[in-house]
Write a protein that holds these residues in place. Structure first.
Motif, mmCIF file in Angstrom:
data_model
loop_
_atom_site.group_PDB
_atom_site.id
_atom_site.type_symbol
_atom_site.label_atom_id
_atom_site.label_comp_id
_atom_site.label_asym_id
_atom_site.label_seq_id
_atom_site.Cartn_x
_atom_site.Cartn_y
_atom_site.Cartn_z
ATOM 1 N N CYS A 428 -96.984 22.127 39.166
ATOM 2 C CA CYS A 428 -97.923 21.070 38.768
ATOM 3 C C CYS A 428 -99.072 21.631 37.933
ATOM 4 O O CYS A 428 -99.642 20.927 37.091
ATOM 5 N N VAL A 429 -99.425 22.910 38.144
ATOM 6 C CA VAL A 429 -100.484 23.538 37.349
ATOM 7 C C VAL A 429 -100.108 23.528 35.872
ATOM 8 O O VAL A 429 -100.946 23.297 34.997
ATOM 9 N N GLY A 430 -98.826 23.762 35.587
ATOM 10 C CA GLY A 430 -98.359 23.793 34.206
ATOM 11 C C GLY A 430 -98.436 22.454 33.503
ATOM 12 O O GLY A 430 -98.413 22.396 32.261
ATOM 13 N N TYR A 431 -98.524 21.379 34.277
ATOM 14 C CA TYR A 431 -98.624 20.055 33.674
ATOM 15 C C TYR A 431 -100.041 19.701 33.242
ATOM 16 O O TYR A 431 -100.243 18.813 32.404
ATOM 17 N N ILE A 432 -101.041 20.365 33.809
ATOM 18 C CA ILE A 432 -102.433 20.000 33.515
ATOM 19 C C ILE A 432 -102.754 20.131 32.026
ATOM 20 O O ILE A 432 -103.235 19.167 31.412
ATOM 21 N N PRO A 433 -102.503 21.294 31.376
ATOM 22 C CA PRO A 433 -102.751 21.348 29.919
ATOM 23 C C PRO A 433 -101.802 20.437 29.153
ATOM 24 O O PRO A 433 -102.166 19.890 28.097
ATOM 25 N N GLY A 434 -100.598 20.236 29.678
ATOM 26 C CA GLY A 434 -99.631 19.374 29.012
ATOM 27 C C GLY A 434 -100.107 17.943 28.908
ATOM 28 O O GLY A 434 -99.861 17.260 27.900
ATOM 29 N N PHE A 435 -100.798 17.470 29.940
ATOM 30 C CA PHE A 435 -101.289 16.087 29.919
ATOM 31 C C PHE A 435 -102.302 15.867 28.794
ATOM 32 O O PHE A 435 -102.335 14.795 28.178
ATOM 33 N N PHE A 436 -103.135 16.853 28.516
ATOM 34 C CA PHE A 436 -104.089 16.727 27.408
ATOM 35 C C PHE A 436 -103.347 16.590 26.078
ATOM 36 O O PHE A 436 -103.733 15.798 25.204
ATOM 37 N N ILE A 437 -102.270 17.365 25.932
ATOM 38 C CA ILE A 437 -101.473 17.299 24.712
ATOM 39 C C ILE A 437 -100.775 15.941 24.604
ATOM 40 O O ILE A 437 -100.694 15.339 23.527
ATOM 41 N N TYR A 438 -100.279 15.444 25.741
ATOM 42 C CA TYR A 438 -99.606 14.137 25.761
ATOM 43 C C TYR A 438 -100.573 13.021 25.371
ATOM 44 O O TYR A 438 -100.236 12.149 24.554
ATOM 45 N N VAL A 439 -101.779 13.045 25.943
ATOM 46 C CA VAL A 439 -102.780 12.020 25.629
ATOM 47 C C VAL A 439 -103.119 12.038 24.142
ATOM 48 O O VAL A 439 -103.230 10.992 23.496
ATOM 49 N N LYS A 440 -103.273 13.237 23.584
ATOM 50 C CA LYS A 440 -103.569 13.358 22.148
ATOM 51 C C LYS A 440 -102.441 12.761 21.315
ATOM 52 O O LYS A 440 -102.685 12.035 20.335
ATOM 53 N N ALA A 441 -101.190 13.078 21.695
ATOM 54 C CA ALA A 441 -100.046 12.562 20.944
ATOM 55 C C ALA A 441 -100.002 11.041 20.990
ATOM 56 O O ALA A 441 -99.772 10.378 19.959
ATOM 57 N N ARG A 442 -100.236 10.466 22.160
ATOM 58 C CA ARG A 442 -100.199 8.998 22.281
ATOM 59 C C ARG A 442 -101.284 8.361 21.422
ATOM 60 O O ARG A 442 -101.064 7.337 20.772
ATOM 61 N N LYS A 443 -102.472 8.972 21.407
ATOM 62 C CA LYS A 443 -103.561 8.427 20.589
ATOM 63 C C LYS A 443 -103.273 8.597 19.100
ATOM 64 O O LYS A 443 -103.601 7.721 18.292
ATOM 65 N N ASP A 444 -102.688 9.743 18.739
ATOM 66 C CA ASP A 444 -102.337 9.976 17.325
ATOM 67 C C ASP A 444 -101.407 8.895 16.794
ATOM 68 O O ASP A 444 -101.486 8.512 15.616
ATOM 69 N N TYR A 445 -100.506 8.430 17.656
ATOM 70 C CA TYR A 445 -99.533 7.421 17.242
ATOM 71 C C TYR A 445 -100.010 5.999 17.543
ATOM 72 O O TYR A 445 -99.246 5.040 17.412
ATOM 73 N N GLY A 446 -101.289 5.861 17.962
ATOM 74 C CA GLY A 446 -101.848 4.537 18.186
ATOM 75 C C GLY A 446 -101.415 3.876 19.479
ATOM 76 O O GLY A 446 -101.449 2.640 19.590
ATOM 77 N N ASN A 447 -101.021 4.665 20.471
ATOM 78 C CA ASN A 447 -100.571 4.117 21.756
ATOM 79 C C ASN A 447 -101.625 4.381 22.833
ATOM 80 O O ASN A 447 -102.122 5.499 22.966
ATOM 81 N N ALA A 448 -101.936 3.351 23.601
ATOM 82 C CA ALA A 448 -102.941 3.487 24.660
ATOM 83 C C ALA A 448 -102.326 4.099 25.911
ATOM 84 O O ALA A 448 -101.126 3.972 26.163
ATOM 85 N N ILE A 449 -103.150 4.783 26.703
ATOM 86 C CA ILE A 449 -102.733 5.326 27.989
ATOM 87 C C ILE A 449 -102.984 4.262 29.048
ATOM 88 O O ILE A 449 -104.112 3.781 29.205
ATOM 89 N N THR A 450 -101.961 3.871 29.766
ATOM 90 C CA THR A 450 -102.084 2.813 30.767
ATOM 91 C C THR A 450 -102.747 3.343 32.046
ATOM 92 O O THR A 450 -102.811 4.557 32.276
ATOM 93 N N MET A 451 -103.220 2.425 32.887
ATOM 94 C CA MET A 451 -103.836 2.816 34.141
ATOM 95 C C MET A 451 -102.824 3.535 35.040
ATOM 96 O O MET A 451 -103.157 4.513 35.714
ATOM 97 N N GLY A 452 -101.574 3.042 35.049
ATOM 98 C CA GLY A 452 -100.536 3.695 35.847
ATOM 99 C C GLY A 452 -100.312 5.131 35.420
ATOM 100 O O GLY A 452 -100.134 6.019 36.264
ATOM 101 N N GLU A 453 -100.351 5.373 34.107
ATOM 102 C CA GLU A 453 -100.179 6.732 33.603
ATOM 103 C C GLU A 453 -101.355 7.619 34.017
ATOM 104 O O GLU A 453 -101.173 8.784 34.391
ATOM 105 N N LYS A 454 -102.572 7.057 33.962
ATOM 106 C CA LYS A 454 -103.756 7.830 34.351
ATOM 107 C C LYS A 454 -103.680 8.231 35.822
ATOM 108 O O LYS A 454 -104.002 9.368 36.187
ATOM 109 N N VAL A 455 -103.251 7.286 36.673
ATOM 110 C CA VAL A 455 -103.132 7.581 38.102
ATOM 111 C C VAL A 455 -102.090 8.671 38.344
ATOM 112 O O VAL A 455 -102.315 9.625 39.100
ATOM 113 N N CYS A 456 -100.937 8.544 37.673
ATOM 114 C CA CYS A 456 -99.856 9.520 37.843
ATOM 115 C C CYS A 456 -100.304 10.907 37.403
ATOM 116 O O CYS A 456 -100.087 11.898 38.111
ATOM 117 N N MET A 457 -100.962 10.989 36.244
ATOM 118 C CA MET A 457 -101.435 12.286 35.760
ATOM 119 C C MET A 457 -102.497 12.859 36.697
ATOM 120 O O MET A 457 -102.550 14.075 36.918
#
Length: 478
Positions: A428-457
């Protein structure tokens, strides 16, 4: 009739599966299993593992045929449960692949230790230096072209399977049923431990159930790479060859693994095998073929590991490139160079591998730690694919396919929870920096992060922090 295009053919895809799987595990597995299980428990464990991975192989075969529009093993999670699930699956695969390279590096150095004992621990400073040179050389090779590297991989597969075949033939001819059955369930050994014959530090094997569970992570590690053909499916000359390669590769692997892990029990007692240095098969074959056996199998191991290391350099870069196509990672991760290879992704994989090689200097058992982390990380990806197989079967009212998926999921989840929960937390430690990269990618493509995704991350990140706390307290260790 499916049109054939330029790309990786059936033999190359089979080579990707077998070479990805047959790296260090097949040569170390005899000694590892002997330390935790008796011959009888090992056979039962192989039966369970065989059923579990056969279900996974059938799942990948079915999904490749029925969802030919999807590319990359992470895409099944994306199709089933959305982009975050796809990212978690793909990132887990990415983590697993380069962690596997760390395990290969450790075992290669330990094998060199057969000739030069100073390298035997596998994680000394000279070991790290040499492993780093090899790692960057393989990275450069793949940057020069993925498909040419896959051809080399098929060649390496033939060489190492031939070497293993020689070992198995010796094992068959020298097999002694009396030695094999002398302590079939480990009772003799456990009684000797209880009587203090092996010293105060010796631990009993325990009941058959305990022995079987202790085999799980070790055996599952040997199948890391079974999804190799699915990962590079977009580069296959024929999409239908992907499923064939997975099934053919699985059958070959089962025959090799059962033979390599069980036959030595008919030549030496399991207690003797357990006491051998890593990789145990070197020392078993050295005894079988005095003079040339040890050097022969050592060279075979080095070639074998190079093949798997090459595969596991290709696979994570291929996965992140396709994740970028699915808008789960920034576009820069999928950018291809003039040789049609994702150079930036390959360089990131190299940098992460280099960092973890340095961390291994502080590990008590570097090989066990690296392969356990690799295995647990990829189980996340396997479980998502199997779960999508089950979902596809239910949606299409195909209960046979649904049942296959459920069996594969159950096997993956139970295997990790009973035998690798601490490594799952560390992953799970390896996912922490990955989530920042994922959030950036979603924003770059104009996609919002849902509340469910925030809770899961948040939950996954919290588990990662918890693992670091437990590590600092000494509850879990590396």
């Amino acid at each position: 009739m499916e049109e054939k295009k330029k790309g990786i053919g059936l033999i190359g895809l089979i080579g990707m599966v077998i070479s990805s799987c047959i790296g260090s595990g097949v040569f170390a597995i005899t000694g590892q299993l002997a330390g935790v299980a008796s011959p009888g428990a090992v056979l039962i464990a192989w039966l369970i593992v065989g059923v579990g991975f056969l279900a996974l192989a059938f799942s990948l075969n079915n999904l490749t045929e029925k969802r030919s529009d999807l590319h990359g093993i992470f895409s099944y999670a994306d199709a089933g449960w959305g982009p975050l699930a796809g990212f978690i699956s793909g990132w887990g695969y990415w983590l697993s692949a380069w962690l596997g390279n760390v395990a290969f590096a450790t075992m290669m150095m330990s094998t060199i230790g057969y000739f030069y004992p100073a390298f035997l621990p596998g994680n000394t400073i000279p070991c790290i230096i040499i492993a780093s040179i090899v790692m960057w050389a393989l990275t450069y090779l793949v940057i020069r072209g993925v498909e040419s590297a896959a051809f080399l991989n098929a060649f390496v597969m033939v060489c190492k399977v031939a070497a293993i075949a020689v070992t198995l033939i010796f094992g068959i001819f020298l097999f002694n049923a009396g030695i094999f059955t002398a302590d079939f369930w480990g009772n003799v050994y456990d009684n000797a431990v209880a009587a203090g014959q092996y010293g105060p530090d010796a631990a009993p094997l325990g009941g058959v159930g305990t022995q079987i569970f202790n085999c799980m992570i070790i055996m599952m590690w040997c199948f890391v790479g079974i999804e190799g053909a699915s990962v590079v499916s977009s580069r296959a000359a024929r999409k239908t060859d992907v499923g064939k390669a997975t099934l053919i590769g699985f059958i070959c692997l089962m025959l090799i693994y059962v033979g390599a892990s069980v036959l030595p029990y008919g030549y030496m007692s399991s207690t003797e095998v357990a006491a051998l240095d890593y990789p145990a098969l070197v020392y078993v074959f050295s005894s079988m073929a005095p003079g040339w056996g040890g050097p022969f199998i050592s060279i075979a191991i080095i070639i074998s590991i190079l093949g798997s290391w090459l595969s596991f350099t290709i696979l994570p870069a291929e996965t992140t490139s396709e994740m970028a196509d699915y808008k789960l990672l920034p576009a820069s991760w999928g950018k291809l160079n003039s040789h049609n290879a994702p150079s930036m992704s390959l360089l990131i994989v190299g940098a992460c591998t280099q960092a973890f090689l340095i961390v291994l200097l502080f590990s008590a058992d570097a090989y066990d730690f690296a392969f356990s982390m690799c295995t647990v990380a990829i189980v996340i990806t396997w479980a998502f694919a199997a779960a999508y197989q089950a979902k596809w079967g239910v949606q299409n009212k195909n209960m046979v396919q649904a049942a296959i998926g459920f069996v594969a999921v159950a096997f993956q989840v139970i295997g990790v929870l009973f035998n690798g929960w601490s490594f799952l937390l560390l992953t799970c430690v390896g996912y922490i920096p990955g989530f920042f990269i994922y959030v950036k990618a979603r924003k770059d493509y104009g996609n919002a992060i849902t509340m469910g995704e925030k809770v899961c991350m948040g939950v996954v990140s919290a588990l990662g922090v918890l693992s670091l706390v437990l590590l600092a307290m000494g509850v879990i260790s590396i």
